[in-house]
Motif scaffolding. Sequence first.
Motif, PDB file in Angstrom:
ATOM      1  N   SER A  38       0.848  -1.194   0.000  1.00  0.00           N
ATOM      2  CA  SER A  38       0.000   0.000   0.000  1.00  0.00           C
ATOM      3  C   SER A  38       0.885   1.246   0.000  1.00  0.00           C
ATOM      4  O   SER A  38       2.096   1.173   0.223  1.00  0.00           O
ATOM      5  CB  SER A  38      -0.895  -0.005   1.237  1.00  0.00           C
ATOM      6  OG  SER A  38      -0.096   0.111   2.401  1.00  0.00           O
ATOM      7  N   LYS A  39       0.274   2.402  -0.237  1.00  0.00           N
ATOM      8  CA  LYS A  39       1.038   3.648  -0.272  1.00  0.00           C
ATOM      9  C   LYS A  39       1.681   3.940   1.075  1.00  0.00           C
ATOM     10  O   LYS A  39       2.807   4.418   1.147  1.00  0.00           O
ATOM     11  CB  LYS A  39       0.142   4.821  -0.690  1.00  0.00           C
ATOM     12  CG  LYS A  39      -0.177   4.841  -2.155  1.00  0.00           C
ATOM     13  CD  LYS A  39      -0.924   6.101  -2.526  1.00  0.00           C
ATOM     14  CE  LYS A  39      -1.217   6.112  -4.010  1.00  0.00           C
ATOM     15  NZ  LYS A  39      -1.874   7.352  -4.424  1.00  0.00           N
ATOM     16  N   GLU A  40       0.970   3.642   2.156  1.00  0.00           N
ATOM     17  CA  GLU A  40       1.498   3.907   3.496  1.00  0.00           C
ATOM     18  C   GLU A  40       2.729   3.038   3.770  1.00  0.00           C
ATOM     19  O   GLU A  40       3.732   3.512   4.301  1.00  0.00           O
ATOM     20  CB  GLU A  40       0.432   3.663   4.558  1.00  0.00           C
ATOM     21  CG  GLU A  40      -0.720   4.659   4.520  1.00  0.00           C
ATOM     22  CD  GLU A  40      -1.751   4.342   3.456  1.00  0.00           C
ATOM     23  OE1 GLU A  40      -1.875   3.152   3.063  1.00  0.00           O
ATOM     24  OE2 GLU A  40      -2.413   5.283   2.984  1.00  0.00           O
ATOM     25  N   ASP A  41       2.634   1.755   3.412  1.00  0.00           N
ATOM     26  CA  ASP A  41       3.774   0.859   3.599  1.00  0.00           C
ATOM     27  C   ASP A  41       4.968   1.305   2.751  1.00  0.00           C
ATOM     28  O   ASP A  41       6.116   1.280   3.205  1.00  0.00           O
ATOM     29  CB  ASP A  41       3.406  -0.575   3.235  1.00  0.00           C
ATOM     30  CG  ASP A  41       2.455  -1.206   4.224  1.00  0.00           C
ATOM     31  OD1 ASP A  41       2.374  -0.717   5.375  1.00  0.00           O
ATOM     32  OD2 ASP A  41       1.787  -2.196   3.855  1.00  0.00           O
ATOM     33  N   LYS A  43       5.658   4.347   1.749  1.00  0.00           N
ATOM     34  CA  LYS A  43       6.233   5.558   2.346  1.00  0.00           C
ATOM     35  C   LYS A  43       7.117   5.200   3.534  1.00  0.00           C
ATOM     36  O   LYS A  43       8.225   5.733   3.679  1.00  0.00           O
ATOM     37  CB  LYS A  43       5.136   6.516   2.784  1.00  0.00           C
ATOM     38  CG  LYS A  43       4.452   7.239   1.654  1.00  0.00           C
ATOM     39  CD  LYS A  43       3.366   8.145   2.170  1.00  0.00           C
ATOM     40  CE  LYS A  43       2.564   8.757   1.040  1.00  0.00           C
ATOM     41  NZ  LYS A  43       1.462   9.607   1.535  1.00  0.00           N
ATOM     42  N   LYS A  44       6.649   4.298   4.398  1.00  0.00           N
ATOM     43  CA  LYS A  44       7.431   3.903   5.569  1.00  0.00           C
ATOM     44  C   LYS A  44       8.751   3.253   5.162  1.00  0.00           C
ATOM     45  O   LYS A  44       9.809   3.569   5.718  1.00  0.00           O
ATOM     46  CB  LYS A  44       6.634   2.930   6.434  1.00  0.00           C
ATOM     47  CG  LYS A  44       5.483   3.556   7.171  1.00  0.00           C
ATOM     48  CD  LYS A  44       4.724   2.505   7.968  1.00  0.00           C
ATOM     49  CE  LYS A  44       3.470   3.068   8.588  1.00  0.00           C
ATOM     50  NZ  LYS A  44       2.694   2.030   9.287  1.00  0.00           N
ATOM     51  N   VAL A  45       8.678   2.363   4.209  1.00  0.00           N
ATOM     52  CA  VAL A  45       9.880   1.667   3.769  1.00  0.00           C
ATOM     53  C   VAL A  45      10.851   2.637   3.097  1.00  0.00           C
ATOM     54  O   VAL A  45      12.062   2.577   3.324  1.00  0.00           O
ATOM     55  CB  VAL A  45       9.504   0.505   2.817  1.00  0.00           C
ATOM     56  CG1 VAL A  45      10.721  -0.095   2.172  1.00  0.00           C
ATOM     57  CG2 VAL A  45       8.728  -0.550   3.562  1.00  0.00           C
ATOM     58  N   THR A  46      10.332   3.560   2.291  1.00  0.00           N
ATOM     59  CA  THR A  46      11.187   4.536   1.614  1.00  0.00           C
ATOM     60  C   THR A  46      11.889   5.430   2.621  1.00  0.00           C
ATOM     61  O   THR A  46      13.094   5.681   2.508  1.00  0.00           O
ATOM     62  CB  THR A  46      10.349   5.391   0.640  1.00  0.00           C
ATOM     63  OG1 THR A  46       9.707   4.527  -0.296  1.00  0.00           O
ATOM     64  CG2 THR A  46      11.220   6.378  -0.107  1.00  0.00           C
ATOM     65  N   ILE A  47      11.165   5.893   3.625  1.00  0.00           N
ATOM     66  CA  ILE A  47      11.764   6.747   4.654  1.00  0.00           C
ATOM     67  C   ILE A  47      12.833   5.991   5.429  1.00  0.00           C
ATOM     68  O   ILE A  47      13.912   6.531   5.711  1.00  0.00           O
ATOM     69  CB  ILE A  47      10.672   7.308   5.580  1.00  0.00           C
ATOM     70  CG1 ILE A  47       9.827   8.334   4.818  1.00  0.00           C
ATOM     71  CG2 ILE A  47      11.274   7.943   6.828  1.00  0.00           C
ATOM     72  CD1 ILE A  47       8.580   8.774   5.552  1.00  0.00           C
ATOM     73  N   SER A  48      12.562   4.730   5.752  1.00  0.00           N
ATOM     74  CA  SER A  48      13.556   3.968   6.503  1.00  0.00           C
ATOM     75  C   SER A  48      14.809   3.709   5.670  1.00  0.00           C
ATOM     76  O   SER A  48      15.927   3.751   6.201  1.00  0.00           O
ATOM     77  CB  SER A  48      12.958   2.658   7.008  1.00  0.00           C
ATOM     78  OG  SER A  48      12.609   1.824   5.939  1.00  0.00           O
ATOM     79  N   VAL A  49      14.658   3.463   4.379  1.00  0.00           N
ATOM     80  CA  VAL A  49      15.821   3.252   3.513  1.00  0.00           C
ATOM     81  C   VAL A  49      16.642   4.533   3.403  1.00  0.00           C
ATOM     82  O   VAL A  49      17.879   4.506   3.486  1.00  0.00           O
ATOM     83  CB  VAL A  49      15.388   2.742   2.120  1.00  0.00           C
ATOM     84  CG1 VAL A  49      16.530   2.817   1.123  1.00  0.00           C
ATOM     85  CG2 VAL A  49      14.864   1.334   2.221  1.00  0.00           C
ATOM     86  N   ILE A  50      15.984   5.666   3.223  1.00  0.00           N
ATOM     87  CA  ILE A  50      16.704   6.937   3.125  1.00  0.00           C
ATOM     88  C   ILE A  50      17.405   7.251   4.440  1.00  0.00           C
ATOM     89  O   ILE A  50      18.557   7.714   4.449  1.00  0.00           O
ATOM     90  CB  ILE A  50      15.738   8.068   2.703  1.00  0.00           C
ATOM     91  CG1 ILE A  50      15.313   7.852   1.241  1.00  0.00           C
ATOM     92  CG2 ILE A  50      16.384   9.433   2.864  1.00  0.00           C
ATOM     93  CD1 ILE A  50      14.218   8.775   0.776  1.00  0.00           C
ATOM     94  N   ALA A  51      16.748   6.988   5.575  1.00  0.00           N
ATOM     95  CA  ALA A  51      17.374   7.225   6.879  1.00  0.00           C
ATOM     96  C   ALA A  51      18.594   6.318   7.061  1.00  0.00           C
ATOM     97  O   ALA A  51      19.645   6.767   7.539  1.00  0.00           O
ATOM     98  CB  ALA A  51      16.357   6.992   7.993  1.00  0.00           C
TER      99      ALA A  51
END
Length: 76
Positions: A38-41, A43-51
């Motif tokens: 889903s879009k929420e998942d 977004k969470k995964v993308t933010i964690s990868v960038i962090a």
Amino acid sequence: MAARDDAKKVRKQVTPEGGFFNFFKGLVAEFKRITWPSKEDLKKVTISVIAFCGVYVIIVGVIDFGFNSLVKTILK
């Protein structure tokens, strides 16, 4: 005569079973089986990868700075 038989064997090995169009039919069938996040998942995964990448860059930069200073001190 033997060269002709070898050429026929090579042709049979090169052409896959099912052919060119069946490959794409199978590809479409595989894409239909994928469960997309889903879009929420996403977004969470993308933010964690960038962090994680940011933390990794900082750690490698600190280690590089430390080794650079150490080498300059030794070679002084």
